[in-house]
Enzyme design. Structure first.
Site, PDB file in Angstrom:
ATOM      1  N   ARG A 156       0.854  -1.182   0.000  1.00  0.00           N
ATOM      2  CA  ARG A 156       0.000   0.000   0.000  1.00  0.00           C
ATOM      3  C   ARG A 156       0.895   1.238   0.000  1.00  0.00           C
ATOM      4  NH1 ARG A 156       0.543  -2.361   4.747  1.00  0.00           N
ATOM      5  NH2 ARG A 156       1.414  -1.132   6.473  1.00  0.00           N
ATOM      6  N   GLN A 157       0.284   2.388  -0.187  1.00  0.00           N
ATOM      7  CA  GLN A 157       1.026   3.640  -0.116  1.00  0.00           C
ATOM      8  C   GLN A 157       1.591   3.826   1.286  1.00  0.00           C
ATOM      9  OE1 GLN A 157      -1.287   7.106  -1.027  1.00  0.00           O
ATOM     10  NE2 GLN A 157       0.505   8.387  -1.422  1.00  0.00           N
TER      11      GLN A 157
ATOM     12  N   ASP B 265      10.378   6.250  -9.086  1.00  0.00           N
ATOM     13  CA  ASP B 265      10.920   7.245  -8.175  1.00  0.00           C
ATOM     14  C   ASP B 265      10.068   7.437  -6.922  1.00  0.00           C
ATOM     15  OD1 ASP B 265      13.143   7.910  -9.843  1.00  0.00           O
ATOM     16  OD2 ASP B 265      11.765   9.012 -11.140  1.00  0.00           O
TER      17      ASP B 265
ATOM     18  N   ASP C 280       2.216  14.885 -15.295  1.00  0.00           N
ATOM     19  CA  ASP C 280       2.575  13.795 -14.378  1.00  0.00           C
ATOM     20  C   ASP C 280       1.347  13.232 -13.676  1.00  0.00           C
ATOM     21  OD1 ASP C 280       4.075  12.017 -12.962  1.00  0.00           O
ATOM     22  OD2 ASP C 280       5.292  13.492 -11.918  1.00  0.00           O
TER      23      ASP C 280
END
Length: 596
Positions: free
Chosen positions: A195-196, A220, A317
């Protein structure tokens, strides 16, 4: 047979020279000469016809070298050592041909002495010498070469985001990364993030002394998590010095592009970039890298290794996230969409010019080569882990690996190679257990986010965002198409934004494009950025300025701000460079004693 020290040719010091057979033995004999840059192989028997047949294996393309630690047969006197190289070879594709790195194993038979122990000592001497050259350990023709020259085998923590890029990170890891780092005798634990901010949690509570480096297998964004997790530790001064590396398996691979460029390789994308970066990782060289302390309008502080963007670049982005399944191609499509409706933003940009500028985790499964569990209970546990511990301790003579990246040099050196552990290369053998009674992932992540505290060096060049900037700063106000603060050579694997910068130079390169530039000129600008010559276009709307610190105050109510490609809260933001704050594994050491 004796190992000789001599001069291979004028101007090139030969560290080792010897005559060996090949495996399996068919009567071939080879003369080998090892210099600091390459292994020179000349066939002696059968005597070559016509031109001198000599092969040069450049060490920059070698991942590892190993002496076989046991006899091929009970009464055999011969010993062996193998070199694992990844040269670029032509490969046929639908439209012509391309070049990609392919695994090549060259194995030599040491049989000059009547005694096995003497032959084994020679094989080990060659393996040690080559490893020393790969790892940057100083050796010369007068050096007494022995195992004590080598550092202990490295142990790396690999953090893999299975959702990165097009979701191929785990496949690429098993197909390309793990075979190469096992050739380099690197032990590892592989952890999949769920997960984040999972990686942020992991490194925040990690026992760092157990690892020689932390490697990101993703884009990144995952490295951004790791850096900030390290900076949230009370022991941040030591934690942030732990060498960090990245193997590109995401859609944004800017730092990998910078490492590839620093390593002297041609610009590469996709699998070729991944193989180049993995090869550099095997060499282990470390360079200091700058970080930038970022403060947002709410007072939140974070540390950035890549960029801060506002306007066109941040729009592309974030708005291209819906095309993530396309991998890096999402940025091309996102650029086309945003060009169709080009926006401008009103804002105030301030900066301090550079005077000397130039352009706890609960469960761990650790598998050994034989499939058994390693004794890791005494270490801090890791959640969702698989490891190769023990894999590289013994290398057996077996048949060749059936792999798309494997090949044999049938015209030169027949070979044998080390067997990969089945437990390592078959992902369906991995079992990942969750912690009984653990709270839901989202709840754990939210709790961690709300309680974290950021440490780090003081921002002595900045004042609070509600205060005016110091008098020695420059301030501009107007309409902007984009503002970009970048501190790496690349903004993407194929966006060569700042070719004049380096990892630890202590500068932020501030680029901004003012309103008035045409769509066609903007397209030409980004096309030139792929080659790194965009500043030669001399568009009046484009400005580049090396700075030590900056502040950006958007005056347009709606917009997108990103830090290292991650969206942050919209509003005033400022940053200051902190020179050489962390260490990056680049494969090309620039400071004394900087190899892991």
């Amino acid at each position: 047979m004796s190992v000789k020290f001599s001069m291979y040719r004028e101007g090139a010091e030969t560290l080792l020279h010897g005559e060996f057979g090949a495996y399996p033995s068919k009567g071939e004999r080879y003369a080998l000469s090892l210099t600091r840059a390459a292994l020179h192989i000349q066939r002696l028997l059968p005597k070559p016809e016509g031109e001198d047949q000599r092969t040069v294996v450049t060490l920059r393309e070698v991942a590892g070298c190993h002496a076989v630690s046991h006899r091929a047969a009970p009464n055999s006197r011969v010993a062996y050592f193998s070199i694992y190289a990844y040269p670029r070879k032509k490969r046929k594709v639908a439209m012509g041909s391309s070049r990609i790195r392919q695994r090549l194993v060259r194995t030599f038979q040491v049989d000059g002495a009547a005694d096995y122990a003497e032959n084994q000592a020679v094989a080990e001497r060659w393996a040690v010498a080559i490893k020393c050259l790969l790892l940057g350990v100083p050796v010369g023709s007068e050096t007494e070469i022995g195992p004590d020259l080598l550092p202990r085998p490295r142990r790396l923590l690999l953090l893999l985001n299975p959702q990165g890029g097009r979701g191929l990170a785990l496949q690429h890891c098993h197909t390309h990364i793990l075979p190469m780092i096992s050739d380099a005798n690197i032990s590892f634990n592989l952890v999949q993030t769920e997960r984040q901010n999972h990686a942020r949690e992991l490194v925040h509570g990690l026992s760092l002394d157990e690892w020689d480096g932390i490697i990101i297998i993703s884009g990144d964004g995952l490295l951004y998590e790791v850096i900030n997790g390290l900076m949230e530790r009370p022991d941040w001064k030591e934690a942030i010095r732990k060498p960090l590396g990245i193997l590109p398996c995401g859609s944004g691979n800017a730092l990998a592009g910078a490492i590839n460029f620093s390593g002297g390789f041609e610009q590469a994308l996709a699998v070729e970039l991944l193989l180049n970066c993995t090869l550099l990782l095997c060499h282990g060289g470390v360079e200091p890298m700058d970080l930038v302390s970022i403060t947002t309008c709410s007072g939140t502080r974070s540390f950035s290794f890549l960029s801060v963007a506002w306007g066109f670049i941040s729009d592309v982005d974030i708005e291209s996230e819906k095309y993530r399944h396309m991998g890096s191609a999402r940025f091309t499509l996102g650029t086309a969409v945003r060009l169709a409706s080009l926006r401008t933003y009103c804002g105030r940009l301030s900066y301090l010019p550079a005077a000397d500028g130039h352009r706890p985790i609960s469960r761990s499964i650790t598998l050994a080569a034989n499939g058994s569990l390693s004794n890791m209970q005494q270490h801090a546990p890791l959640h969702r882990t698989v490891s190769d511990m023990g894999l590289c301790e013994e290398r057996n003579v077996v048949t060749k690996r059936n792999s798309r990246t494997s090949m044999t040099d049938t015209g030169e050196l027949p070979s044998f190679e080390a067997s990969p552990s089945p437990a390592l290369l078959e992902s369906d053998k991995f079992t990942f257990d969750t912690v009984p009674g653990a709270p839901p992932s989202a709840m754990r992540s939210a709790e961690f986010t709300n309680t974290r505290q950021m440490y780090g060096p003081p921002d002595d060049l900045l004042v609070p965002l509600d205060k005016p900037v110091p008098q020695d700063w420059v301030t501009l106000e107007g309409e902007f198409v984009l503002v970009l603060a970048v501190y790496q050579t690349h903004l993407g694997a194929d966006l060569f934004v700042a070719p004049f910068t380096s990892f630890g130079e202590g500068l932020i390169h501030l680029f901004f494009v003012k309103a008035g530039i045409s769509r066609a000129a903007l397209v030409r600008l980004f096309l030139a950025m792929e080659r790194g010559n965009h500043l030669e276009l001399e568009y009046p709307q484009l400005t580049h300025m090396p700075v030590r610190a900056f502040r950006l105050e958007p005056l347009t109510h709606k917009g997108i701000l990103t830090v290292d490609g991650e969206q942050v809260e919209y509003g005033p933001i400022q940053g200051q460079i902190h020179r050489r704050l962390c260490n990056l594994i680049t494969g090309t050491p620039r400071v004394k004693g900087s190899t892991v």
